[in-house]
Design a protein around this motif. Sequence first.
Motif, PDB file in Angstrom:
ATOM      1  N   TYR A  83      -2.521 -10.126  12.585  1.00 24.54           N
ATOM      2  CA  TYR A  83      -3.063  -8.788  12.364  1.00 24.54           C
ATOM      3  C   TYR A  83      -2.410  -8.077  11.176  1.00 24.54           C
ATOM      4  CZ  TYR A  83      -5.386  -9.300  16.850  1.00 24.54           C
ATOM      5  OH  TYR A  83      -6.177  -9.745  17.874  1.00 24.54           O
ATOM      6  N   TYR A  84      -3.257  -7.292  10.512  1.00 30.27           N
ATOM      7  CA  TYR A  84      -2.829  -6.456   9.403  1.00 30.27           C
ATOM      8  C   TYR A  84      -2.905  -5.005   9.858  1.00 30.27           C
ATOM      9  CZ  TYR A  84      -3.662 -10.632   6.593  1.00 30.27           C
ATOM     10  OH  TYR A  84      -3.635 -11.906   6.077  1.00 30.27           O
ATOM     11  N   TRP A  85      -1.860  -4.257   9.570  1.00 28.13           N
ATOM     12  CA  TRP A  85      -1.762  -2.860   9.990  1.00 28.13           C
ATOM     13  C   TRP A  85      -1.799  -2.001   8.729  1.00 28.13           C
ATOM     14  CZ3 TRP A  85      -1.960  -2.376  15.219  1.00 28.13           C
ATOM     15  CH2 TRP A  85      -1.682  -3.537  15.957  1.00 28.13           C
ATOM     16  N   SER A  86      -2.890  -1.245   8.614  1.00 26.77           N
ATOM     17  CA  SER A  86      -3.174  -0.548   7.359  1.00 26.77           C
ATOM     18  C   SER A  86      -3.103   0.964   7.487  1.00 26.77           C
ATOM     19  CB  SER A  86      -4.589  -0.900   6.872  1.00 26.77           C
ATOM     20  OG  SER A  86      -4.652  -2.174   6.300  1.00 26.77           O
ATOM     21  N   TRP A  87      -2.941   1.583   6.330  1.00 25.19           N
ATOM     22  CA  TRP A  87      -3.128   3.027   6.180  1.00 25.19           C
ATOM     23  C   TRP A  87      -4.338   3.244   5.266  1.00 25.19           C
ATOM     24  CZ3 TRP A  87      -0.806   6.718   8.961  1.00 25.19           C
ATOM     25  CH2 TRP A  87       0.379   6.387   9.621  1.00 25.19           C
ATOM     26  N   ILE A  88      -5.165   4.192   5.654  1.00 20.62           N
ATOM     27  CA  ILE A  88      -6.385   4.538   4.929  1.00 20.62           C
ATOM     28  C   ILE A  88      -6.449   6.049   4.886  1.00 20.62           C
ATOM     29  CG2 ILE A  88      -8.922   4.441   5.007  1.00 20.62           C
ATOM     30  CD1 ILE A  88      -8.352   1.838   6.858  1.00 20.62           C
ATOM     31  N   ARG A  89      -6.911   6.629   3.781  1.00 21.59           N
ATOM     32  CA  ARG A  89      -7.024   8.072   3.724  1.00 21.59           C
ATOM     33  C   ARG A  89      -8.417   8.495   3.301  1.00 21.59           C
ATOM     34  NH1 ARG A  89      -3.281  10.053  -1.415  1.00 21.59           N
ATOM     35  NH2 ARG A  89      -4.567   9.152  -3.092  1.00 21.59           N
TER      36      ARG A  89
END
Lengths: 110, 119
Positions: free
Chosen positions: B34-40
């Motif tokens: 799994y990849y744990w991302s930040w998005i705005r």
Amino acid sequence: QSALTQPPSASGSPGHSVTISCTGTSSDVGAYNYVSWYQQHPGKAPKLMIYEVTKRPSGVPDRFSGSKSDNTASLTVSGLQAEDEADYYCSSYAGNNNLVFGGGTKVTVL
Amino acid sequence: QVQLQESGPGLVKPSQTLSLTCSVSGDSITSGGYYWSWIRQHPGKGLEWIGYIYYSGSTYYNPSLESRVTISSDTSENQFSLKLSSVTAADTAMYYCARSLWGYAFHFWGQGTLVTVSS
């Protein structure tokens, strides 16, 4: 990388269909089958509706379908319902670990 | 069911560092694959991917923000964090954390947290 191109708005009558396009380049949409579509209602987080061009997550109605031709991906919503009125965003893997989103399309149910 | 929850200051002064944390429940951030991302999302605008931390701890950032972004994890707390330095008003946005597999299909999102940059 540049954002993917989506029409700002689209509309359809209840029970009818609407198709949203998402145009990229041969470096993103055209190169990979990693196109996703998200639905976002006002004040809410985006919700995944389609991934890997055509796949639907569990719980997403089969009224939602995705496709791709060359550098353009499309989302079709069939049998439009009032609750489908929302903003829709596409995204595509763009190589080298990069991700690009579209500018969004506001769908109105007439 | 995986749940993600963002937390952090809602107001940051210009030139300071924005710091947010994403608390994860229902899964371990060290779960394989799994990849744990930040998005705005700027107010009234579209989505912008900021970067991710992989379950192994490796990171990758959007080239347009790379010089100012750091994403790290605290496996003991099952959290991952975002730091964005030298913020300006242009960094005012709703910030989301999300989980994906390879291919960036974000199946799970946090509810988002609004960060305003203002003196």
